[in-house]
Every structure is written in structure tokens, then in C-alpha cells.
Design a protein around this motif. Sequence first.
Motif, short mmCIF file in Angstrom:
data_model
loop_
_atom_site.label_atom_id
_atom_site.label_comp_id
_atom_site.label_asym_id
_atom_site.label_seq_id
_atom_site.Cartn_x
_atom_site.Cartn_y
_atom_site.Cartn_z
N VAL A 153 0.84 -1.20 0.00
CA VAL A 153 0.00 0.00 0.00
C VAL A 153 0.87 1.25 0.00
O VAL A 153 0.61 2.20 -0.74
CB VAL A 153 -0.96 -0.01 1.21
N LYS A 154 1.92 1.25 0.83
CA LYS A 154 2.79 2.43 0.93
C LYS A 154 3.57 2.69 -0.36
O LYS A 154 3.74 3.82 -0.78
CB LYS A 154 3.77 2.26 2.09
N LYS A 198 -5.81 3.71 -2.35
CA LYS A 198 -5.59 5.11 -1.95
C LYS A 198 -6.22 5.40 -0.59
O LYS A 198 -5.67 6.13 0.23
CB LYS A 198 -6.18 6.06 -2.99
N GLU A 248 -4.05 3.86 2.06
CA GLU A 248 -2.84 4.65 2.20
C GLU A 248 -3.11 5.92 3.02
O GLU A 248 -2.33 6.28 3.91
CB GLU A 248 -2.30 5.02 0.82
#
Length: 169
Positions: free
Chosen positions: A10-11, A34, A37
Amino acid sequence: MKIPLDYLCVKSGLLCNRCQSLVDRGEVENFEIKVMEALLDLEESQFKELKESTYYKAIKVNNNLLILLVGSGPGMTIQKWVKVAKALQDKLGMKVRIMEKTNNIKSSAVQLLSPARVLGVNTVWLPDGSVQYVIRVSRNETRLLPADTLVLESALSKIHDTRVKIRVE
């Protein structure tokens, strides 16, 4: 915050095979990456209490975003969730509402339609054997609904995977 995808994926924005297969199967939508995140960024910077929460799903209806969580951690009050929603609204550029995931349609409707009050929920059995839920709201409180009734019906239908109608009485 516990999320269905790996933190690193995710990052970084690059998905490993497991995470990519979840996206390919439709268990996780592309826009949810998104959202996850943004939630992780908020957890690191402002809201340490998000660590104990579990992300379930995000549902996008028009320009509204519903985030479903399973169990919020200790120290997370309604006021804190409102602040988290406001921060997400600024980051993502759309209206955000955070709800707790339940299987009870009435409690979901109460959370989603707040501050309007839900008078009741009726179950309608249709001739084809399917079920439709009718959520009753007072005519005096329609101005308190957070969005248009069609948008709210669509959101509740997606959450519970069944047909939902909102009737104003």
C-alpha cells in the motif's frame, strides 16, 4: 490499522502477487488502495488510536465514500471518528462517512442516515423469493439526511448485498 493488503504494498504502490490477486478477484477495488494509504498516513501522523481498528471495505457512491470498519479500538470516540472523516475528506477530495460493519440492516441504516432518525425497517418478501428492505424515515427529517435518498439506497444495497428502499412517511 489492520488492512487486507500488505502495508509495504500500500505504501509503495507496487503490489505483490498476493495483493494483486486480491485486486484482480475484486475483493479489493483499485480506489481502496488510496483510501488505505490515507488511513495509514493519518494513523502515523495524527490518530495513533487507529492502530486497533480493522479496515473492512470502502464503497464509493457518486462523490460519497463510505468506509466500513470492524471494531474500533479503545479511545476512539464518535468525535474522533468525525475528525478522521474530515481529514480523509481533505485528503481524498470527496465526502467521507465512517461506519461500523454490522450484519443488522437497521443499525447500518441508523449509522448511515444519521442525524435523521430511522422509524423502522420493514422486510418485504417478493414473489421471486428475494427480500427487499424498506427503511422508514419521517418526512420532517428528510432535510437531515446526509445525501439524496437514491444515493443512500444504493449505499445500503451495496453494504448488505440486497435491495433496500427508503420510504419517507
